[in-house]
Design a protein around this motif. Sequence first.
Motif, PDB file in Angstrom:
ATOM      1  N   TYR A 459       0.836  -1.203   0.000  1.00 50.38           N
ATOM      2  CA  TYR A 459       0.000   0.000   0.000  1.00 50.38           C
ATOM      3  C   TYR A 459       0.868   1.249   0.000  1.00 50.38           C
ATOM      4  O   TYR A 459       1.824   1.384   0.763  1.00 50.38           O
ATOM      5  CB  TYR A 459      -0.909   0.008   1.231  1.00 50.38           C
ATOM      6  CG  TYR A 459      -1.623   1.331   1.428  1.00 50.38           C
ATOM      7  CD1 TYR A 459      -2.674   1.707   0.587  1.00 50.38           C
ATOM      8  CD2 TYR A 459      -1.242   2.204   2.440  1.00 50.38           C
ATOM      9  CE1 TYR A 459      -3.326   2.921   0.753  1.00 50.38           C
ATOM     10  CE2 TYR A 459      -1.893   3.420   2.628  1.00 50.38           C
ATOM     11  CZ  TYR A 459      -2.924   3.780   1.778  1.00 50.38           C
ATOM     12  OH  TYR A 459      -3.560   4.976   1.954  1.00 50.38           O
ATOM     13  N   ALA A 460       0.544   2.188  -0.896  1.00 48.14           N
ATOM     14  CA  ALA A 460       1.252   3.459  -0.984  1.00 48.14           C
ATOM     15  C   ALA A 460       0.269   4.598  -0.797  1.00 48.14           C
ATOM     16  O   ALA A 460      -0.749   4.688  -1.494  1.00 48.14           O
ATOM     17  CB  ALA A 460       1.956   3.583  -2.333  1.00 48.14           C
ATOM     18  N   GLN A 461       0.579   5.466   0.155  1.00 49.21           N
ATOM     19  CA  GLN A 461      -0.261   6.639   0.399  1.00 49.21           C
ATOM     20  C   GLN A 461       0.190   7.748  -0.535  1.00 49.21           C
ATOM     21  O   GLN A 461       1.376   8.064  -0.612  1.00 49.21           O
ATOM     22  CB  GLN A 461      -0.123   7.098   1.853  1.00 49.21           C
ATOM     23  CG  GLN A 461      -0.939   8.336   2.182  1.00 49.21           C
ATOM     24  CD  GLN A 461      -0.639   8.838   3.592  1.00 49.21           C
ATOM     25  OE1 GLN A 461       0.315   8.397   4.215  1.00 49.21           O
ATOM     26  NE2 GLN A 461      -1.449   9.757   4.072  1.00 49.21           N
ATOM     27  N   GLU A 462      -0.742   8.320  -1.235  1.00 51.47           N
ATOM     28  CA  GLU A 462      -0.395   9.412  -2.150  1.00 51.47           C
ATOM     29  C   GLU A 462      -0.889  10.735  -1.572  1.00 51.47           C
ATOM     30  O   GLU A 462      -1.985  10.822  -1.033  1.00 51.47           O
ATOM     31  CB  GLU A 462      -1.004   9.183  -3.531  1.00 51.47           C
ATOM     32  CG  GLU A 462      -0.416   7.972  -4.252  1.00 51.47           C
ATOM     33  CD  GLU A 462      -0.918   7.865  -5.665  1.00 51.47           C
ATOM     34  OE1 GLU A 462      -1.796   8.652  -6.044  1.00 51.47           O
ATOM     35  OE2 GLU A 462      -0.415   6.991  -6.402  1.00 51.47           O
ATOM     36  N   TYR A 463      -0.032  11.749  -1.675  1.00 53.52           N
ATOM     37  CA  TYR A 463      -0.433  13.055  -1.179  1.00 53.52           C
ATOM     38  C   TYR A 463       0.235  14.122  -2.038  1.00 53.52           C
ATOM     39  O   TYR A 463       1.140  13.864  -2.825  1.00 53.52           O
ATOM     40  CB  TYR A 463      -0.048  13.222   0.289  1.00 53.52           C
ATOM     41  CG  TYR A 463       1.435  13.212   0.548  1.00 53.52           C
ATOM     42  CD1 TYR A 463       2.136  14.403   0.668  1.00 53.52           C
ATOM     43  CD2 TYR A 463       2.124  12.013   0.667  1.00 53.52           C
ATOM     44  CE1 TYR A 463       3.496  14.390   0.905  1.00 53.52           C
ATOM     45  CE2 TYR A 463       3.486  11.990   0.913  1.00 53.52           C
ATOM     46  CZ  TYR A 463       4.172  13.200   1.032  1.00 53.52           C
ATOM     47  OH  TYR A 463       5.515  13.178   1.268  1.00 53.52           O
ATOM     48  N   ILE A 464      -0.197  15.350  -1.916  1.00 56.27           N
ATOM     49  CA  ILE A 464       0.357  16.462  -2.688  1.00 56.27           C
ATOM     50  C   ILE A 464       1.404  17.182  -1.850  1.00 56.27           C
ATOM     51  O   ILE A 464       1.107  17.660  -0.765  1.00 56.27           O
ATOM     52  CB  ILE A 464      -0.751  17.450  -3.114  1.00 56.27           C
ATOM     53  CG1 ILE A 464      -1.793  16.730  -3.959  1.00 56.27           C
ATOM     54  CG2 ILE A 464      -0.151  18.643  -3.857  1.00 56.27           C
ATOM     55  CD1 ILE A 464      -1.260  16.171  -5.250  1.00 56.27           C
ATOM     56  N   ASP A 465       2.636  17.201  -2.333  1.00 58.94           N
ATOM     57  CA  ASP A 465       3.706  17.940  -1.658  1.00 58.94           C
ATOM     58  C   ASP A 465       3.568  19.406  -2.054  1.00 58.94           C
ATOM     59  O   ASP A 465       3.753  19.763  -3.210  1.00 58.94           O
ATOM     60  CB  ASP A 465       5.061  17.383  -2.093  1.00 58.94           C
ATOM     61  CG  ASP A 465       6.192  17.992  -1.279  1.00 58.94           C
ATOM     62  OD1 ASP A 465       6.254  19.222  -1.203  1.00 58.94           O
ATOM     63  OD2 ASP A 465       7.005  17.208  -0.731  1.00 58.94           O
ATOM     64  N   ARG A 466       3.243  20.272  -1.109  1.00 56.56           N
ATOM     65  CA  ARG A 466       2.920  21.671  -1.424  1.00 56.56           C
ATOM     66  C   ARG A 466       4.122  22.463  -1.937  1.00 56.56           C
ATOM     67  O   ARG A 466       3.974  23.410  -2.682  1.00 56.56           O
ATOM     68  CB  ARG A 466       2.333  22.350  -0.180  1.00 56.56           C
ATOM     69  CG  ARG A 466       0.997  21.744   0.225  1.00 56.56           C
ATOM     70  CD  ARG A 466       0.439  22.400   1.462  1.00 56.56           C
ATOM     71  NE  ARG A 466      -0.839  21.821   1.840  1.00 56.56           N
ATOM     72  CZ  ARG A 466      -1.520  22.161   2.948  1.00 56.56           C
ATOM     73  NH1 ARG A 466      -1.024  23.045   3.778  1.00 56.56           N
ATOM     74  NH2 ARG A 466      -2.677  21.593   3.201  1.00 56.56           N
ATOM     75  N   ASP A 467       5.348  22.073  -1.500  1.00 54.57           N
ATOM     76  CA  ASP A 467       6.522  22.823  -1.936  1.00 54.57           C
ATOM     77  C   ASP A 467       6.853  22.536  -3.400  1.00 54.57           C
ATOM     78  O   ASP A 467       7.153  23.438  -4.167  1.00 54.57           O
ATOM     79  CB  ASP A 467       7.732  22.472  -1.059  1.00 54.57           C
ATOM     80  CG  ASP A 467       7.539  22.933   0.378  1.00 54.57           C
ATOM     81  OD1 ASP A 467       6.792  23.916   0.581  1.00 54.57           O
ATOM     82  OD2 ASP A 467       8.118  22.302   1.292  1.00 54.57           O
ATOM     83  N   ARG A 468       6.778  21.250  -3.736  1.00 54.17           N
ATOM     84  CA  ARG A 468       7.161  20.877  -5.094  1.00 54.17           C
ATOM     85  C   ARG A 468       5.956  20.674  -5.997  1.00 54.17           C
ATOM     86  O   ARG A 468       6.097  20.486  -7.180  1.00 54.17           O
ATOM     87  CB  ARG A 468       8.008  19.600  -5.068  1.00 54.17           C
ATOM     88  CG  ARG A 468       9.324  19.783  -4.322  1.00 54.17           C
ATOM     89  CD  ARG A 468      10.192  18.547  -4.431  1.00 54.17           C
ATOM     90  NE  ARG A 468       9.501  17.376  -3.898  1.00 54.17           N
ATOM     91  CZ  ARG A 468       9.911  16.146  -4.128  1.00 54.17           C
ATOM     92  NH1 ARG A 468      10.959  15.927  -4.886  1.00 54.17           N
ATOM     93  NH2 ARG A 468       9.251  15.120  -3.597  1.00 54.17           N
ATOM     94  N   ASP A 469       4.780  20.634  -5.380  1.00 54.77           N
ATOM     95  CA  ASP A 469       3.536  20.509  -6.144  1.00 54.77           C
ATOM     96  C   ASP A 469       3.549  19.287  -7.062  1.00 54.77           C
ATOM     97  O   ASP A 469       3.197  19.351  -8.230  1.00 54.77           O
ATOM     98  CB  ASP A 469       3.292  21.781  -6.968  1.00 54.77           C
ATOM     99  CG  ASP A 469       1.828  21.849  -7.432  1.00 54.77           C
ATOM    100  OD1 ASP A 469       0.974  21.270  -6.710  1.00 54.77           O
ATOM    101  OD2 ASP A 469       1.553  22.466  -8.469  1.00 54.77           O
ATOM    102  N   ASP A 470       4.009  18.161  -6.526  1.00 53.20           N
ATOM    103  CA  ASP A 470       3.951  16.924  -7.307  1.00 53.20           C
ATOM    104  C   ASP A 470       3.495  15.784  -6.401  1.00 53.20           C
ATOM    105  O   ASP A 470       3.486  15.907  -5.191  1.00 53.20           O
ATOM    106  CB  ASP A 470       5.300  16.593  -7.960  1.00 53.20           C
ATOM    107  CG  ASP A 470       6.393  16.369  -6.921  1.00 53.20           C
ATOM    108  OD1 ASP A 470       6.125  16.564  -5.719  1.00 53.20           O
ATOM    109  OD2 ASP A 470       7.513  16.006  -7.318  1.00 53.20           O
ATOM    110  N   GLU A 471       3.105  14.684  -7.018  1.00 55.41           N
ATOM    111  CA  GLU A 471       2.632  13.536  -6.251  1.00 55.41           C
ATOM    112  C   GLU A 471       3.809  12.715  -5.753  1.00 55.41           C
ATOM    113  O   GLU A 471       4.715  12.408  -6.507  1.00 55.41           O
ATOM    114  CB  GLU A 471       1.716  12.657  -7.116  1.00 55.41           C
ATOM    115  CG  GLU A 471       0.343  13.229  -7.317  1.00 55.41           C
ATOM    116  CD  GLU A 471      -0.609  12.202  -7.898  1.00 55.41           C
ATOM    117  OE1 GLU A 471      -0.127  11.139  -8.326  1.00 55.41           O
ATOM    118  OE2 GLU A 471      -1.817  12.460  -7.906  1.00 55.41           O
TER     119      GLU A 471
END
Length: 565
Positions: A459-471
């Motif tokens: 299982y991999a949790q995906e989230y938005i990295d606000r600094d780099r704006d990528d998954e």
Amino acid sequence: MIEPNISAMTEQEQMTYIRSKLSDKWWRMNNLYMIENEQGKLVRFRLRPAQELLFRTMWYLNIILKARQLGFSTAIDIYLLDEALFNNNIKCGIIAQDLTAAGEIYRTKIEVPFDNLPSWLKAQFKVVTRRGGANGGHILFRHGSSIQVATSFRSGTVQRLHVSEHGKICAKYPEKAKEVRTGTLNAIHPGAIAFIESTAEGVGGDFHAMSMKSLELARASGELSQLDWKFHFFAWWQDPKYRADVPASGVVMSKTQAEYFAAVEKAMDCTITDEQRQWYVLKEANQGAEMKQEFPSTPLEAFLTSGRRVFDPIVTMEAEGDCMAPLIVYDMDPVTGRREKARKPEQLDERGQRSLENMLLVWELPDPDEDYAVGADVAEGLEHGDRSSFDVVAKSDGRQVAHWFGHLDPGLFAQLLAHVGKWYGTAEHGPAFIGPERNNHGHAVLLALRDHYPVRRIYAQEYIDRDRDDETPRLGWLTTRQSKPIVVDGLKDLMRAGQSGIRWIGTIHEATTYVYDKSGSMNAQTGCYDDQLMSYMIAQEMRARMPARIVKSETTRKPKHWMAN
């Protein structure tokens, strides 16, 4: 067979009759001894149904969780006195909760039955020393046997032991409980007979821990050795005296009480009559919150929790009724993955009890037509009381098919997960879908797991990295204050629908002691664990999040070569 009235016989007739019966221990237990009843009147001791059931099913070492006023303490002490009188060189000991109780037990359950034996019979038991008082007592007979009542035994061994109201000792005198565990219980050798009995006094402590370990062994249907504690539970509904007349209009009870009785019947596979229900309703009106502890209906209910329970008690009890013994218990090598059937797990816990820890409990072998999800909770460290745990559940309906809990370092735990995940996989779709918790030592498990398991099936949790704006994918399930309610609510929904899928009593046990603390957070109550519960809830979440199996239709499948037809 109806026994003749001994008191109506002449002394000579009495002597002849009793002598003809003295070789029968159970006749002696039911006919020979006098005790004081609740009014202080001398009456002949007779075994009650629950007491008789205990002695019929007893093992060498017996731990007894009971409702109040079933008379087990008296019955066991009469048993020990009888052992001392009719056997040579047997040392019998009774441990009371405090000095006052020791004095009362010695006077009422040793002195009174012994002193009220027929005079001609008592004269045959020559006493070497006899000391008694407000703090207990001791009798040594010429034939080498003895019986003593005290608050502890610091040295020597006993062949017959009774620890009375051990739950109260653990709750009020933890140091004394430790002395019993490290001293007296360690002096028990194979072949000795011991009884630890008590009403429950809350969770935590030795009596609670020993009861749950012996309950787990009983539910796993494993063979017992002479040094294993056999679990006995005696509920209020097993005693015939707990009944009340039912009004002509029927049992007066609430909807909640009706649901409670239905849950008890399912959990314990019993039938509760209207007379029993009426008694319970009336008694509960007086006892209030203490009713469940003083007059428990199931073993898990006996141990009251402090704090508000997370899972509804009635639906939890209903789920308890679905628990069952595992089909197979495996001892699985975490490095090689080799499985061997474990008839008698040899691992001992800190209390010297055999444990199912580090054993793989299996209810169903892998089915190639089924998909499986695995949830894992990783212990914070080997020196900590917490354990690592994982569960395998079926994708189709969430039923628990395998379970493991114990202590392994992160690298070995990762290898064990990999072996089990591959075992519950298919050739077409690969290993089972795994979701290890990544908190604390979970990071080390995930690092090791990547070397032994396909990353696509973790299982991999995906989230938005606000600094780099990528998954950015992160492997593993992160349990936080925000994510914990997600898995808890998921299990709550399943339990309310009667579809929890839980088969292991240890998982249900942890659900009963999972509470809201003062800050509103959900955690195991002090002295308890939640690792088996967490791994199960994560497994159910993985089941919901795992990729769906792609089934090719007949029209989209690659056609066979014409020569294969």
